[in-house]
Structures are given as structure tokens and as C-alpha cells.
Design a protein around this motif. Structure first.
Motif, PDB file in Angstrom:
ATOM      1  N   LEU A 207       0.785  -1.234   0.000  1.00  0.00           N
ATOM      2  CA  LEU A 207       0.000   0.000   0.000  1.00  0.00           C
ATOM      3  C   LEU A 207       0.820   1.288   0.000  1.00  0.00           C
ATOM      4  CD1 LEU A 207      -2.844  -1.036   2.487  1.00  0.00           C
ATOM      5  CD2 LEU A 207      -2.896  -1.018  -0.013  1.00  0.00           C
ATOM      6  N   LEU A 208       2.078   1.252   0.405  1.00  0.00           N
ATOM      7  CA  LEU A 208       2.879   2.469   0.439  1.00  0.00           C
ATOM      8  C   LEU A 208       3.621   2.673  -0.887  1.00  0.00           C
ATOM      9  CD1 LEU A 208       4.395   2.466   4.055  1.00  0.00           C
ATOM     10  CD2 LEU A 208       2.402   3.700   3.200  1.00  0.00           C
ATOM     11  N   ILE A 209       3.859   3.930  -1.222  1.00  0.00           N
ATOM     12  CA  ILE A 209       4.561   4.310  -2.448  1.00  0.00           C
ATOM     13  C   ILE A 209       5.735   5.205  -2.052  1.00  0.00           C
ATOM     14  CG2 ILE A 209       4.388   5.429  -4.703  1.00  0.00           C
ATOM     15  CD1 ILE A 209       2.616   2.998  -4.461  1.00  0.00           C
ATOM     16  N   ASN A 210       6.903   4.960  -2.604  1.00  0.00           N
ATOM     17  CA  ASN A 210       8.106   5.688  -2.187  1.00  0.00           C
ATOM     18  C   ASN A 210       8.076   7.170  -2.543  1.00  0.00           C
ATOM     19  OD1 ASN A 210       9.418   3.525  -0.947  1.00  0.00           O
ATOM     20  ND2 ASN A 210      10.263   2.807  -2.887  1.00  0.00           N
ATOM     21  N   GLY A 211       7.494   7.538  -3.675  1.00  0.00           N
ATOM     22  CA  GLY A 211       7.483   8.940  -4.076  1.00  0.00           C
ATOM     23  C   GLY A 211       6.431   9.211  -5.125  1.00  0.00           C
ATOM     24  N   PRO A 212       6.093  10.495  -5.362  1.00  0.00           N
ATOM     25  CA  PRO A 212       5.049  10.845  -6.335  1.00  0.00           C
ATOM     26  C   PRO A 212       5.293  10.261  -7.723  1.00  0.00           C
ATOM     27  CG  PRO A 212       5.690  12.763  -5.048  1.00  0.00           C
ATOM     28  CD  PRO A 212       6.663  11.689  -4.703  1.00  0.00           C
ATOM     29  N   LEU A 218      -1.790   8.891  -9.439  1.00  0.00           N
ATOM     30  CA  LEU A 218      -1.654  10.305  -9.836  1.00  0.00           C
ATOM     31  C   LEU A 218      -1.508  10.378 -11.339  1.00  0.00           C
ATOM     32  CD1 LEU A 218       0.920  11.732  -7.216  1.00  0.00           C
ATOM     33  CD2 LEU A 218      -1.567  12.027  -7.211  1.00  0.00           C
ATOM     34  N   ASN A 219      -2.241  11.323 -11.979  1.00  0.00           N
ATOM     35  CA  ASN A 219      -2.008  11.521 -13.410  1.00  0.00           C
ATOM     36  C   ASN A 219      -0.754  12.365 -13.600  1.00  0.00           C
ATOM     37  OD1 ASN A 219      -2.706  14.351 -13.272  1.00  0.00           O
ATOM     38  ND2 ASN A 219      -4.880  13.771 -13.334  1.00  0.00           N
ATOM     39  N   GLN A 220      -0.329  12.549 -14.823  1.00  0.00           N
ATOM     40  CA  GLN A 220       0.941  13.216 -15.069  1.00  0.00           C
ATOM     41  C   GLN A 220       0.935  14.661 -14.601  1.00  0.00           C
ATOM     42  OE1 GLN A 220       3.616  11.393 -16.147  1.00  0.00           O
ATOM     43  NE2 GLN A 220       4.700  13.218 -15.448  1.00  0.00           N
ATOM     44  N   ALA A 221      -0.186  15.354 -14.792  1.00  0.00           N
ATOM     45  CA  ALA A 221      -0.261  16.756 -14.354  1.00  0.00           C
ATOM     46  C   ALA A 221      -0.134  16.853 -12.834  1.00  0.00           C
ATOM     47  CB  ALA A 221      -1.578  17.383 -14.816  1.00  0.00           C
ATOM     48  N   GLU A 222      -0.762  15.942 -12.140  1.00  0.00           N
ATOM     49  CA  GLU A 222      -0.682  15.937 -10.680  1.00  0.00           C
ATOM     50  C   GLU A 222       0.730  15.609 -10.208  1.00  0.00           C
ATOM     51  OE1 GLU A 222      -5.301  14.486  -9.870  1.00  0.00           O
ATOM     52  OE2 GLU A 222      -3.683  13.028 -10.127  1.00  0.00           O
ATOM     53  N   LYS A 223       1.361  14.642 -10.863  1.00  0.00           N
ATOM     54  CA  LYS A 223       2.744  14.313 -10.524  1.00  0.00           C
ATOM     55  C   LYS A 223       3.654  15.516 -10.723  1.00  0.00           C
ATOM     56  CE  LYS A 223       2.633   9.365 -11.650  1.00  0.00           C
ATOM     57  NZ  LYS A 223       3.221   8.296 -12.500  1.00  0.00           N
ATOM     58  N   ASP A 224       3.503  16.171 -11.873  1.00  0.00           N
ATOM     59  CA  ASP A 224       4.365  17.318 -12.193  1.00  0.00           C
ATOM     60  C   ASP A 224       4.161  18.445 -11.191  1.00  0.00           C
ATOM     61  OD1 ASP A 224       5.335  15.950 -14.358  1.00  0.00           O
ATOM     62  OD2 ASP A 224       4.035  16.951 -15.820  1.00  0.00           O
ATOM     63  N   ALA A 225       2.895  18.727 -10.829  1.00  0.00           N
ATOM     64  CA  ALA A 225       2.608  19.827  -9.901  1.00  0.00           C
ATOM     65  C   ALA A 225       3.209  19.549  -8.524  1.00  0.00           C
ATOM     66  CB  ALA A 225       1.096  20.035  -9.791  1.00  0.00           C
ATOM     67  N   LEU A 226       3.049  18.316  -8.043  1.00  0.00           N
ATOM     68  CA  LEU A 226       3.543  17.975  -6.720  1.00  0.00           C
ATOM     69  C   LEU A 226       5.071  17.921  -6.694  1.00  0.00           C
ATOM     70  CD1 LEU A 226       2.864  17.269  -3.837  1.00  0.00           C
ATOM     71  CD2 LEU A 226       2.532  14.886  -4.527  1.00  0.00           C
ATOM     72  N   ILE A 227       5.655  17.303  -7.701  1.00  0.00           N
ATOM     73  CA  ILE A 227       7.114  17.227  -7.766  1.00  0.00           C
ATOM     74  C   ILE A 227       7.719  18.621  -7.881  1.00  0.00           C
ATOM     75  CG2 ILE A 227       9.062  16.461  -9.203  1.00  0.00           C
ATOM     76  CD1 ILE A 227       7.395  13.968  -9.893  1.00  0.00           C
TER      77      ILE A 227
END
Length: 461
Positions: A207-212, A218-227
Motif C-alpha cells: 500500500l505504500l509508495i516511495n514517491g510521487p 496520480l495523473n501526469q499533471a498531478e505528478k508534475d505539480a507535486l514534484i
């Protein structure tokens, strides 16, 4: 912060908000479960104190040493564990921690004497080392600082959940274990609650994920915004804080917050370890189902206080003023509980304990917002590990100090031992208030409550 950064943040606000909500939804429940079981396994020993004395001859001195020595093992392996988490990733390392401490916690069912009790308490600290600072590090890499205290507060909810649900669970297992199994009730409690950690650790692997960048939800836009926003915060932290392991461990601010956290842990564990006995003394009953239910009340109130103030503490002014206030209230409430015990006022005693618990739960997430505002990378792994490991030695000092003072100045209620815990809360209040005189690049970025765009993108205390 430049205009281009603000513009980019504003345009990416919708994607960023969506990413934060999804991250909270997917990550926080598992983290809360892990800490729920961890807090349960480190504090359930308070429910077994009398039974261990009767069935295994565990002395009061051995119990106090065993209750505190957990934090010695915890402190020794804290920083190495956090650095290994940075190397292997949170998903694997947090799962490993939970599985191994669960096996040790279950082994308490087979305690035979003072030595085995003390050894297992030490090993429990060794195996659990790194969970709390690992999660703090993990969250500081997933969530922008404006939202970080809220996430810390949600994580902290595991403490009241653990005691609110765990207190009647532990009391119930002790009360009814003899009739349901061939074991003593306290043996059933230790074994069942230890196995809960093993199951939680196995679940964490999935259930855990190391990073965005690895989150499929997460879609690509969400990944990019958070990163992007986390990278901007990292740049501020890198310019304002130490770099590398050794510089972080020698940084004066890291040591300053270590002292504050040490004072907090004395109040927390000095109260938590003996809460069942203190409630039993106030009620004039033995530890069991009824005492467990009453002992859950302070944690129920603390649950709501922790979440509400954690969500609202999104500016430097609120964090400093509220944090100072909560430390003062913690100290006053602890002193009040000591007076109530001496005066034979059980209702007031429960009220003061409830206020103390609600206050120290509310101030914990606020306290952690400070070091995560200027530490990043391996410096964060080492600095957060140092603060938590040495700060948690307060959990070693508290029961020994309380027992020693009660033996030196004996009273029927043990009031002076309780009073000693409250003094450290007042020291923490003074130190946190004095952070207003610190010079930090990030401070100005969280002083405005009106400019939401600036706060969403900027780190701070």
C-alpha cells in the motif's frame, strides 16, 4: 519567491490540490495503522504491570527500567534506520520495521522474570527504531509545508486511536483472556497485539509508495505539480539548512529542537505509561475493562483537538503561539492531575488528564513542522532521526524520574512524581516561544494568512 514561481504555482493549483488529496487518501490510512499498532505495543505494558508482578514477580524497579529502556534501543538505531530508509525506500523499510517489532512484541507473552522483561523491552526499541522519524521524513517529501502539519496531525491521530480503542482492547483481553484461552490474560494481550503489527507490516508492502513519481493513482499533471512544488521547497531548505549527515547532526537548531522534543516526551510518556494506574487510583478500582474505558476518554478528546489544530496551524504565527500555549496548558494540566489525586477528586483528575493529553497531542505536529522546514535530503534523514532518538530518551527518563521522586518523597497519590513531569512542559513552552527570534529564510513565506498561493508553494516553520 519569484513572480514566475508564483504564477506557475497558481496555474498548477488545481492539479496540486488534487495530488495532495489523493496522496492523503492513499497513504495516510496505512501510516496511521502502523503508528496505531506501534503506540499500542509500546504502551500496553502499563496494563500488564500488576499482572506481571503477581504472575512473574516483575519488580517495580525492573518495570520502570523496562518501560524506559525501550528508548535506549530506539535511540541507538534511530539514525541508522532513517538513513537506511532513505537508501531502500519507505515502502520496504517501514514494512520491515513493523514485522520485526511485531514478532518481538508477541514474545512478551513468554516473559519469565525481570531479565527477560528488560531484554525484550530493549529489543522492542531496537526493532521499532526508525518508524516515527521515517514517517516524518516520508511525509516531508510528499506534502508541501502548508499542508504538512495537517498530515503530521493525521498521523498523530494514531495515538488517541490507539489509546481510545486500545485501552478497552487491552483491558478486555486481560479481563477475559483467562476464560477464553489456557493463557493468562496479559499473555493474550501481548501476543494478539504483537501479531497485529506483523499483519500491518505485510500490508504496508503493498500500500505504500516511495514517491510521487511512482504513484499510479496520480495523473501526469498531478505528478508534475507535486514534484515541482516539493523541488521548490527543497531549494529553500538547501539554502537555509545544513547539508549532509554530519553537518545536520552538528547543527545548533537540530539540537535546539531535540531539547524541546525531549521535554515533550517526558510529559507524554510520563503520563502515558502510568495512565491506567493513575485512572485506577482515582477510581479506586483495579485495572480492567472499566478502567480501560475511562482511560480512553482523554484520547477521544485528544483525537478531535489534534486534528482541528493541526489542520488550522498553517502559518508561522499560529504555529508558534498555539504551540507555546499548548505546552503551557500541558504543564498546568499535569500539575492539576497531581493535585486532584492528592485531594481525592477523581472527576477533576480525569478532567486534568484529558486536557493534558489533548494539549500534548496538539503540540506534537506543530513541533515537527520546525525541523522539516529547514532539513532536506540526507540531512533531513539524520537530523530528524537525531531529534527523535535523543528526544525520545525523555521516555526513558520519565518513568525512572517519576519512580525515583515518589520513592524519595513518598505520598499516597505519588503527586510529586507527576509534578516533575509538568516542569519540562513549561521549559518547552519558553523554548518554542523563543523561536520568534530565529532568523530563517522560510519564515516570511508562512506569515501571511491571506495569500493562499504563496503559502501553498512556500516552506516555513
Amino acid at each position: 519567491m519569484s513572480d514566475s514561481t508564483l504564477t506557475a504555482t497558481s496555474k498548477g493549483g488545481t492539479a496540486l490540490d488534487s495530488a495532495i488529496k489523493k496522496a492523503a487518501k492513499h497513504l495516510m490510512p496505512m501510516l496511521v495503522i502502523l503508528y496505531f499498532v506501534a503506540f499500542l505495543d509500546r504502551t500496553n505494558v502499563g496494563f500488564a504491570e500488576e499482572a506481571l508482578k503477581i504472575d512473574r514477580g516483575i519488580s517495580a524497579g525492573a518495570f520502570a527500567l523496562g518501560a524506559g529502556i525501550f528508548f535506549i534501543g530506539y535511540a541507538i538505531f534511530e539514525i541508522p534506520s532513517n538513513l537506511l530508509l532513505k537508501k531502500f525506500g519507505a515502502r520496504f523499510w517501514l514494512a520491515r520495521i513493523a514485522i520485526t517489532w511485531g514478532l518481538v512484541a508477541s514474545a512478551f507473552a513468554f516473559v519469565t522474570d525481570d531479565t527477560s522483561f528488560i531484554v525484550l523491552r530493549f529489543l522492542l526499541g531496537v526493532t521499532e527504531a526508525g518508524l516515527f522519524p521515517g514517517v516524518i521524513l516520508f511525509l516531508s517529501e510528499w506534502f508541501p509545508n502548508k499542508h504538512r502539519v495537517q498530515m503530521f496531525a493525521i498521523f498523530y491521530l494514531a495515538q488517541p486511536f490507539s489509546q481510545m480503542l486500545g485501552a478497552p482492547l487491552s483491558g478486555g483481553l486481560i479481563s477475559f483472556g483467562d476464560t477464553l484461552t489456557p493463557w493468562h490474560g496479559w499473555q493474550v494481550m501481548f501476543f494478539v497485539e504483537g501479531m497485529m503489527a506483523v499483519v500491518a507490516g505485510i500490508a504496508a508492502i503493498f500500500l505504500l509508495i516511495n514517491g510521487p513519481q511512482d504513484a499510479k493513482w496520480l495523473n501526469q499533471a498531478e505528478k508534475d505539480a507535486l514534484i515541482d512544488v516539493m523541488a521548490k521547497e527543497d531549494s529553500v531548505r538547501e539554502s537555509d539548512g545544513p547539508s549532509g549527515v554530519w553537518r545536520a547532526m552538528g547543527n545548533w537548531k537540530v539540537w535546539y529542537f531535540t531539547i524541546i522534543y525531549f521535554c515533550l516526551q517526558i510529559a507524554v510518556y510520563g503520563t502515558t505509561f502510568y495512565l491506567p494506574q493513575q485512572v485506577a487510583g482515582l477510581l479506586g478500582q483495579d485495572v480492567g475493562w472499566q478502567v480501560g474505558l475511562v482511560a480512553a476518554i482523554p484520547w477521544l478528546v485528544g483525537l478531535f483537538a489534534c486534528y482541528f489544530f493541526g489542520k488550522a496551524a498553517n502559518t508561522i504565527i499560529r504555529r508558534r503561539n498555539w504551540g507555546t500555549m499548548f505546552y503551557v496548558i500541558t504543564g498546568v494540566a499535569i500539575l492539576g492531575s497531581a493535585w486532584a489525586g492528592t485531594a481525592g477528586q477523581p472527576i477533576l483528575g480525569i478532567l486534568f488528564i484529558t486536557i493534558a493529553v489533548a494539549s500534548f497531542l496538539s503540540v506534537g505536529p506543530i513541533t515537527w513542522s520546525y525541523p522539516t522546514a529547514f532539513l532536506t535530503g540526507t540531512a533531513a534523514a539524520a537530523g530528524i532521526g537525531l531529534i527523535n532518538s535523543l528526544g525520545n530518551l525523555g521516555g526513558f527518563v520519565a518513568p525512572l524520574m517519576r519512580t525515583g521522586i515518589n520513592e524519595a518523597v513518598p505520598t499516597e497519590s505519588g503527586a510529586w512524581g507527576v509534578v516533575s513531569l509538568g516542569v519540562f512542559a513549561f521549559l518547552a513552552a519558553v523554548m518554542l516561544f523563543c523561536t520568534k527570534f530565529f532568523s530563517a529564510k522560510a519564515d516570511a513565506l508562512l506569515t501571511s494568512e491571506k495569500d493562499a498561493d504563496v503559502e501553498a508553494a512556500a516552506p516555513g516553520h
